[in-house]
Scaffold this active site. Sequence first.
Site, PDB file in Angstrom:
ATOM      1  N   ILE A 219      -7.678 -12.650  39.942  1.00 20.18           N
ATOM      2  CA  ILE A 219      -7.274 -14.050  39.796  1.00 20.18           C
ATOM      3  C   ILE A 219      -5.800 -14.083  39.429  1.00 20.18           C
ATOM      4  O   ILE A 219      -5.397 -13.575  38.370  1.00 20.18           O
ATOM      5  CB  ILE A 219      -8.102 -14.778  38.705  1.00 20.18           C
TER       6      ILE A 219
ATOM      7  N   ASP B 265       5.473 -11.663  38.447  1.00 23.71           N
ATOM      8  CA  ASP B 265       6.148 -12.930  38.721  1.00 23.71           C
ATOM      9  C   ASP B 265       6.174 -13.119  40.229  1.00 23.71           C
ATOM     10  O   ASP B 265       6.982 -12.508  40.934  1.00 23.71           O
ATOM     11  CB  ASP B 265       7.565 -12.914  38.146  1.00 23.71           C
TER      12      ASP B 265
ATOM     13  N   ASN C 110      -4.574 -18.260  42.868  1.00 25.39           N
ATOM     14  CA  ASN C 110      -4.528 -19.502  42.108  1.00 25.39           C
ATOM     15  C   ASN C 110      -3.110 -19.850  41.652  1.00 25.39           C
ATOM     16  O   ASN C 110      -2.813 -21.020  41.401  1.00 25.39           O
ATOM     17  CB  ASN C 110      -5.456 -19.388  40.892  1.00 25.39           C
TER      18      ASN C 110
ATOM     19  N   TYR D  53       6.099 -30.402  47.498  1.00 22.74           N
ATOM     20  CA  TYR D  53       4.877 -29.791  46.968  1.00 22.74           C
ATOM     21  C   TYR D  53       3.716 -30.004  47.939  1.00 22.74           C
ATOM     22  O   TYR D  53       2.992 -29.060  48.265  1.00 22.74           O
ATOM     23  CB  TYR D  53       4.540 -30.365  45.595  1.00 22.74           C
TER      24      TYR D  53
ATOM     25  N   LYS E  22       1.404 -27.193  50.086  1.00 23.49           N
ATOM     26  CA  LYS E  22      -0.058 -27.105  50.020  1.00 23.49           C
ATOM     27  C   LYS E  22      -0.702 -27.396  51.380  1.00 23.49           C
ATOM     28  O   LYS E  22      -1.794 -26.905  51.659  1.00 23.49           O
ATOM     29  CB  LYS E  22      -0.593 -28.026  48.925  1.00 23.49           C
TER      30      LYS E  22
END
Length: 250
Positions: free
Chosen positions: A6, A60, A85, A150, A154
């Site tokens: 994750i 990072d 995620n 943004y 996505k």
Amino acid sequence: MKYTVITGASSGIGYKTALAFAARGKNLILVARRLDKLEELKSAIQVMDPNVDVIVHTSDLSDTEQAYTLYNTLKEYQIETWINNAGLGEGSFVAEQNLDKVETMLRVNIESLTILSTLFVRDYADVEGTQLINVSSALGYAIAVGSVAYSASKYYVSAFTEGLAKELELKGAKLKAKVLAPAITETEFVKKSIDAEEFDYKANMPKYHTAEQMAGFMVELYDSNDVVGIVDQNYDFNLRSQIYPIISEF
């Protein structure tokens, strides 16, 4: 021993998803920038179930070289699920947005996600029971004025993952690719997107989910045979087959 990876596990949806998968006895590899938060999560999981193996890695993902390094470092482990995620936001009109911040967002949301997804698919496409889950957004299916960059990032995540799911299906691969599309969720995300010290969800948002609720939706998607798990305009969670039109060259 099999593991679930994750990214962005130090807070929010990633943190709660780690707890949800640990509750099922899943061994975890937790990735984020903040080591102290990862160690805190590891301790919480070990109290909950000492039999769950938890490995923490700092990375990072705004530095795409670190995405390659992360994946290569984890090649010694057998991975059954990879959850991308980690993500960043930018809550500004295009003419006013901070381009340094936008560039960083694009590297995390698009470039590193693509690198990690591709490397995982190359190694695990034919491994039974494997899953890749990429976290997009409801704004990866509807453009939000004031967060256009943004939303666009996505849209990429959604289209990339849905297209990958179809490629895997057509090839008869055993790996399943899925996309989770949350709406507004009570995490650190909004305040970081708008560069605020604090953000009061109850005062500013008529509807939202908690990170724990979204982790529950993540588990529902994981358990399903569907490709998309999306929060709709009424804030209901829906499991869907592919939403974007697919043109097959096969």
